[in-house]
Every structure is written in C-alpha cells, then in structure tokens.
Scaffold this motif. Structure first.
Motif, PDB file in Angstrom:
ATOM      1  N   SER A  90       0.811  -1.219   0.000  1.00  9.48           N
ATOM      2  CA  SER A  90       0.000   0.000   0.000  1.00  9.48           C
ATOM      3  C   SER A  90       0.845   1.269   0.000  1.00  9.48           C
ATOM      4  O   SER A  90       0.492   2.270  -0.631  1.00  9.48           O
ATOM      5  CB  SER A  90      -0.950   0.009   1.197  1.00  9.48           C
ATOM      6  OG  SER A  90      -0.230   0.019   2.417  1.00  9.48           O
ATOM      7  N   GLU A  91       1.990   1.230   0.686  1.00  9.00           N
ATOM      8  CA  GLU A  91       2.830   2.421   0.800  1.00  9.00           C
ATOM      9  C   GLU A  91       3.948   2.464  -0.243  1.00  9.00           C
ATOM     10  O   GLU A  91       4.601   3.489  -0.406  1.00  9.00           O
ATOM     11  CB  GLU A  91       3.458   2.480   2.200  1.00  9.00           C
ATOM     12  CG  GLU A  91       2.473   2.552   3.348  1.00  9.00           C
ATOM     13  CD  GLU A  91       1.702   3.853   3.364  1.00  9.00           C
ATOM     14  OE1 GLU A  91       2.263   4.877   2.912  1.00  9.00           O
ATOM     15  OE2 GLU A  91       0.539   3.844   3.814  1.00  9.00           O
ATOM     16  N   GLN A  92       4.166   1.324  -0.914  1.00 10.86           N
ATOM     17  CA  GLN A  92       5.274   1.198  -1.867  1.00 10.86           C
ATOM     18  C   GLN A  92       6.596   1.580  -1.213  1.00 10.86           C
ATOM     19  O   GLN A  92       7.430   2.301  -1.771  1.00 10.86           O
ATOM     20  CB  GLN A  92       5.021   2.026  -3.119  1.00 10.86           C
ATOM     21  CG  GLN A  92       3.994   1.391  -4.059  1.00 10.86           C
ATOM     22  CD  GLN A  92       4.462   0.017  -4.573  1.00 10.86           C
ATOM     23  OE1 GLN A  92       5.418  -0.065  -5.350  1.00 10.86           O
ATOM     24  NE2 GLN A  92       3.792  -1.049  -4.140  1.00 10.86           N
ATOM     25  N   LYS A  93       6.782   1.060  -0.006  1.00 15.78           N
ATOM     26  CA  LYS A  93       8.006   1.246   0.757  1.00 15.78           C
ATOM     27  C   LYS A  93       8.430  -0.093   1.341  1.00 15.78           C
ATOM     28  O   LYS A  93       7.703  -1.086   1.236  1.00 15.78           O
ATOM     29  CB  LYS A  93       7.812   2.271   1.874  1.00 15.78           C
ATOM     30  CG  LYS A  93       7.483   3.672   1.363  1.00 15.78           C
ATOM     31  CD  LYS A  93       7.310   4.663   2.499  1.00 15.78           C
ATOM     32  CE  LYS A  93       7.013   6.060   1.947  1.00 15.78           C
ATOM     33  NZ  LYS A  93       6.867   7.075   3.027  1.00 15.78           N
ATOM     34  N   VAL A  94       9.609  -0.137   1.950  1.00 11.11           N
ATOM     35  CA  VAL A  94      10.080  -1.343   2.613  1.00 11.11           C
ATOM     36  C   VAL A  94       9.526  -1.360   4.034  1.00 11.11           C
ATOM     37  O   VAL A  94       9.645  -0.372   4.766  1.00 11.11           O
ATOM     38  CB  VAL A  94      11.620  -1.396   2.628  1.00 11.11           C
ATOM     39  CG1 VAL A  94      12.099  -2.646   3.362  1.00 11.11           C
ATOM     40  CG2 VAL A  94      12.166  -1.371   1.206  1.00 11.11           C
ATOM     41  N   THR A  99      15.640   7.612   4.324  1.00  8.69           N
ATOM     42  CA  THR A  99      14.987   7.468   5.624  1.00  8.69           C
ATOM     43  C   THR A  99      13.491   7.226   5.490  1.00  8.69           C
ATOM     44  O   THR A  99      12.907   6.402   6.197  1.00  8.69           O
ATOM     45  CB  THR A  99      15.225   8.721   6.485  1.00  8.69           C
ATOM     46  OG1 THR A  99      16.629   8.923   6.633  1.00  8.69           O
ATOM     47  CG2 THR A  99      14.577   8.579   7.857  1.00  8.69           C
ATOM     48  N   ASP A 100      12.858   7.913   4.551  1.00  5.98           N
ATOM     49  CA  ASP A 100      11.407   7.776   4.422  1.00  5.98           C
ATOM     50  C   ASP A 100      10.989   6.563   3.607  1.00  5.98           C
ATOM     51  O   ASP A 100       9.798   6.341   3.381  1.00  5.98           O
ATOM     52  CB  ASP A 100      10.801   9.041   3.823  1.00  5.98           C
ATOM     53  CG  ASP A 100      11.286   9.311   2.395  1.00  5.98           C
ATOM     54  OD1 ASP A 100      12.199   8.598   1.924  1.00  5.98           O
ATOM     55  OD2 ASP A 100      10.757  10.239   1.758  1.00  5.98           O
ATOM     56  N   GLU A 101      11.964   5.754   3.160  1.00  8.00           N
ATOM     57  CA  GLU A 101      11.629   4.547   2.408  1.00  8.00           C
ATOM     58  C   GLU A 101      11.467   3.320   3.294  1.00  8.00           C
ATOM     59  O   GLU A 101      11.005   2.277   2.827  1.00  8.00           O
ATOM     60  CB  GLU A 101      12.711   4.243   1.374  1.00  8.00           C
ATOM     61  CG  GLU A 101      12.718   5.117   0.151  1.00  8.00           C
ATOM     62  CD  GLU A 101      13.677   4.582  -0.894  1.00  8.00           C
ATOM     63  OE1 GLU A 101      13.203   3.875  -1.809  1.00  8.00           O
ATOM     64  OE2 GLU A 101      14.889   4.839  -0.782  1.00  8.00           O
ATOM     65  N   LEU A 102      11.868   3.422   4.550  1.00 14.93           N
ATOM     66  CA  LEU A 102      11.841   2.274   5.441  1.00 14.93           C
ATOM     67  C   LEU A 102      10.847   2.485   6.571  1.00 14.93           C
ATOM     68  O   LEU A 102      10.954   3.447   7.337  1.00 14.93           O
ATOM     69  CB  LEU A 102      13.237   2.013   6.023  1.00 14.93           C
ATOM     70  CG  LEU A 102      13.356   0.848   7.010  1.00 14.93           C
ATOM     71  CD1 LEU A 102      13.026  -0.478   6.329  1.00 14.93           C
ATOM     72  CD2 LEU A 102      14.754   0.801   7.618  1.00 14.93           C
ATOM     73  N   LEU A 103       9.876   1.587   6.663  1.00  9.06           N
ATOM     74  CA  LEU A 103       8.905   1.591   7.756  1.00  9.06           C
ATOM     75  C   LEU A 103       9.196   0.393   8.640  1.00  9.06           C
ATOM     76  O   LEU A 103       9.554  -0.673   8.147  1.00  9.06           O
ATOM     77  CB  LEU A 103       7.485   1.500   7.200  1.00  9.06           C
ATOM     78  CG  LEU A 103       7.086   2.544   6.148  1.00  9.06           C
ATOM     79  CD1 LEU A 103       5.717   2.219   5.578  1.00  9.06           C
ATOM     80  CD2 LEU A 103       7.107   3.936   6.746  1.00  9.06           C
ATOM     81  N   THR A 104       9.028   0.543   9.946  1.00  9.40           N
ATOM     82  CA  THR A 104       9.307  -0.570  10.848  1.00  9.40           C
ATOM     83  C   THR A 104       8.077  -0.897  11.691  1.00  9.40           C
ATOM     84  O   THR A 104       7.244  -0.036  11.968  1.00  9.40           O
ATOM     85  CB  THR A 104      10.489  -0.265  11.781  1.00  9.40           C
ATOM     86  OG1 THR A 104      10.210   0.916  12.549  1.00  9.40           O
ATOM     87  CG2 THR A 104      11.773  -0.066  10.983  1.00  9.40           C
TER      88      THR A 104
END
Length: 505
Positions: free
Chosen positions: A135-139, A189-194
């Motif tokens: 959904s976010e197109q992030k890691v 930094t804004d490409e990685l969600l934890t």
C-alpha cells in the motif's frame, strides 16, 4: 473450509534464505533444527503467506516434502556460499519475468525477504508487513525493542528490490561477499517503515543460547476451527473430520472446535447426549489418534434429572507418544500431573440465563477449573458465557495457564458482535493470557432463537491485541503460541500479582 486466513490484495513472493551449516552451532544446519515439533525452515514456510515461496539453500532430505507441503521451490546459490546478498539475488532471479521486466510491471508485486532460521515468525505479522509495503510502496521491516531492523524479516516492493540489487551488482557481475546491510543502506529514511516485534517473533538462531531461548519461547501450533454445526449428527461428524484433517495438514498440534459441536442449541440436548455423546467422544479420540494431535470440542453429557452438562472434551492420542513432548491433563488445582495422553472434561460453570434465554433449565453447571498441558504450555478451558466472568480467567492464569481455550456458540443480536470482541480483549488483559476463541459459523438460512454462533473466532494477545479474526463463514485460524510474549506481558502488566481480595457484603 478455508485454511488460508491471511490474504493479500497483490502478488506476494516469499524468498527464504536457508544457508547450510552454522559454525557457531557446531556445524549444524540451523534451518533444520527442531523447534516445538517442526524444523525452523518449515515454521518459516508455513508462516509466509505468499503466492510463491522460493527457498535459496540446499533441499536436503526434507526438501521434496517441504516443497510439496508449502508449494515452494528450492534453488541454490551460484556460486555456493557467496553470501546473503548473492543468495537473495538468486531468489529474485527465480521470480517470473525477472529478465527485462520493467518497474511498472513489477508495481503490484511484493517480496517477503525472510531468514530460514527465524522459527517464531508470525503469519499475521508477515501479512501485515506485506500489506503495508504494497500500500505504501516502501520497505516494511520488523524491528526489535532496541530499534534494530531485522533485515531478514521485511517486505519489499519488487521493483525497488530489483533496483537496489542492480545498483549493488559488482562490475564483474554478481554480489559475492556483500552483506544485506549494503542493500538497506541504499534506502532513504522515508523509504523504510518498521513494525515493533512482539515476544520472540524477531528471534533468529545464531548461537546455542539463541536456540535455547527460541525453544523455551515456542509453544504448540493451535488451530481454531470455525464450523457450522448441523442438527444432523452424522453431517456434523463429517464436518469435524474435515476440520481436524485440515488442521493436521497445517501442522497443528491441537485443534479447538466450538461449543455444542455435538448438536446445536435448540435441539433435544438430553436425548442427543444419551444417544450420540459416546460415539462423538469415540470419534474425537479416533481423530486424535489418527492425526496425532489433541482435539478439543464441545459436547453434552447427561446430568441430574433431564438436564445435561455442557461439556468440553479434550482428547489426545491414546498411545504413549503424545504430540509435543507428551501432553498431559492438569488437575483443577494446577498440579503438573504425570506424563501421558490428554484426557480432560470441562463442565461449563456459568450458564447463559440472559437475554431471554435460560440455559439452566436444560443444563446443570460444573464447578471445577480444568487445564491441560501441551509440552511446556498450560492451557485453561472455559466456555462461551464464562467469558463474562473475569475471575475465572484470572484463576486459570494464576494456576499457570498461558492461554485459554474458549469454545463458543455465541447468540446473535444487536450489539452482540461488539460485546464479544470487547469481552475477549478484556479477559486477555485481565489474565495476561492468549485467548483462543472458536465460535460456530451461523447457518445462512437459520431464523430460530437458539444460539447458533456469529462466527468471529479470534486470537487475542495477552495485552488485548486482536491478532487474528474470522468473519461469519467457516474457516480455520492457526496460531503458534509465543510463551515469551506472555512472560513479557506479565512483567509489563503484573495484574495477577497486584490483585487483592475485596471485602464482601
């Protein structure tokens, strides 16, 4: 009956890195170490909710069976032992359309990057990571309490993963001797969600101490079978056979069926208990023996006068080699008991004399708490209306229960769905236990007033989190108990220690 409770809206591919022997474990292949009845690799595969599963590593003696059971493909690093990044790239190369595929055509696919030595990964967590990434197109990656990102428990948009690997490819080709850290260092930094790990789900097996901790944290795999109960006993027996078979095929060591699985409310409970309870009990025992697991199901047994006991029966294999370290029945007082097959009966204590119903007219109450032991896990048993009485759940927890099995035949009506969800969460918090609730799936055309379930079977964490939940249709939920999560919850919220006797009127 669906046995796939974790669904994603886009294509999900799981790539599991399963390298060979570990020097810190004396040369043992850490992906084939047994943890709570299954190898670490099998535990990872069965938790990876994905359309495709690719294992990068040696197939070994169990590869064919694992590939068949989990629809997985084994591939080898090329060259061998060239490092984790090279292994990941090898897995990505196996994804259809890898050569010359455009970023646009990859946009709907998500890759779960997983370690084959992480035995306590949770299917619901992996599904959440995949959903967030899509959904976010992030890691989206799992992170420990110290904030450390677990590189081998993350979901990547396929296009972004391919781009990152391409940027790191060495001039002469390949990714030999490059670490996964290099891959993550490319992210902004804004490409990685934890997502914070709970319990021991982020643990990997790198040392003997880590292996021992994982073994101590790993509880049994439990299946919650949400089934429709027919007024035709023979039809229900067929439903039970199918549900237990599906649970066994999914690796369950215990399957929980709803309250009143023998016959639904609104039938002649006394007549059915006298005519069919014995054959139902025999069926439950036969299924436990056949599938080598524990079966827990709601029945009815004759009581005083014309009444019955609303009885939950728990039966394990009758042979001396029970599942998961010889399960045993535990006495009401909480004693460990002697090793042996599970054989326990719980008679419902609190009767549903509410909302116009009067269960006590046909059902006599029980008066004893009952638990069973499965390996190192102690499981309390309660039934349906018991969920409205917090003292019963706290008492089971004080006697050692880490989880509570709760078969239901929940009555439908205005607000009842919201009440059930709230009560399940509250009882988990009251007792800091995992609450495992299996309800009946309501018949589509039923218009009567007797309780026939509303679905909504659920797994509730020890701090009240809804881990998994079904709708109204038949289905199967699978949960691997994490005993470390229960220990952590009780350390953080010591309500069992803080409770004090209150004065009575």
């Amino acid at each position: 009956m669906s046995s796939q409770p974790y669904e994603t809206t886009a294509t999900t591919i799981a790539i599991v890195l399963a390298g060979g022997a570990s020097s810190r474990l004396g040369g043992t292949d850490k992906t084939r170490v047994q943890v709570a009845g299954a190898t670490t690799l099998e535990r990872v595969l069965r938790s990876a909710a994905a359309d495709q599963r690719i294992v990068v590593g040696p197939a070994g003696d169990d590869g064919a069976a694992l590939a068949h059971s989990h629809v997985a493909r084994f591939v080898l690093e090329d060259p061998p032992r060239s490092g984790p990044l090279a292994a990941l790239a090898r897995g990505v190369a196996e994804i259809p359309g890898a050569e010359g595929t455009s970023a646009d055509s990859d946009s709907g696919a998500t890759v779960l990057v997983l370690g084959g030595d992480m035995p306590l990964l949770r299917a619901e967590t992996l599904a959440a990571l995949a959903s967030t990434s899509a959904s976010e197109q992030k890691v989206a990656a799992l992170a420990g309490s110290d904030g450390h990102v677990q590189y081998l428990c993350a979901a990547w948009p396929l296009a972004r993963l391919r781009a990152a690997l391409g940027a790191l490819a060495q001039p002469d080709g390949g990714w030999a001797n490059l670490s996964l850290r290099r891959l993550y260092d490319q992210l902004e930094t804004d490409e990685l969600l934890t997502r914070a790990a709970a319990g021991a789900e982020g643990a990997d097996i790198d040392t003997p101490d880590a292996l021992e901790a994982a073994v101590q944290a790993a509880g049994p795999r439990i299946a919650l079978a949400q089934v429709e109960v027919s007024e035709d006993v023979e039809v229900t027996q067929g439903t039970v056979r199918a549900a237990v078979g599906a649970a066994a095929a999914a690796g369950a060591q215990l399957v929980l069926l709803p309250e009143a699985t023998l016959t639904p409310f609104g039938t002649d409970l006394r007549a059915v208990s006298e005519t069919h309870h014995a054959s139902f009990e025999q069926l439950i025992q036969e299924l436990a023996d056949e599938h080598h697991l524990v079966v827990v199901a709601g029945s009815f047994t004759p009581a005083d006068g014309d009444r019955v006991h609303n009885t939950v029966i728990a039966r394990g294999p009758a042979d001396e080699n029970g599942p998961v370290d010889e399960p045993r029945a535990a006495a009401a007082a909480g004693a460990a008991g002697e090793p042996g097959a599970v054989r326990a009966d719980y008679r419902k204590i609190h009767l549903f004399d509410a909302y116009g119903s009067c269960e006590s007219e046909t059902v006599a109450p029980g008066d004893e708490l009952v638990m069973i032991d499965l390996g190192e896990s102690r499981l309390g048993i309660a039934t349906c209306y018991d969920v409205r009485f917090p003292e019963q759940f706290a008492a089971l927890a004080r006697r050692g229960a880490q989880a509570i099995l709760l078969p239901l035949a929940w009555a439908d009506g205005p607000g009842k769905s919201e009440q059930l969800r709230l009560l399940l969460q509250a009882r988990a918090l009251d007792s800091t236990t995992v609450v495992l609730a299996a309800d009946q799936a309501p018949p589509a055309q039923y218009t009567g007033t007797a309780a026939r379930g509303i679905g909504q079977s659920a797994v509730i964490g020890p701090l009240g989190q809804i881990r998994q939940e079904l709708g109204r249709e038949p289905g199967l939920l699978l949960v691997d108990l994490d005993l470390a999560e229960v220990r952590e919850a009780r350390a953080a919220l010591p309500v069992l220690e803080h409770g004090v006797p209150l004065p009575r009127d």
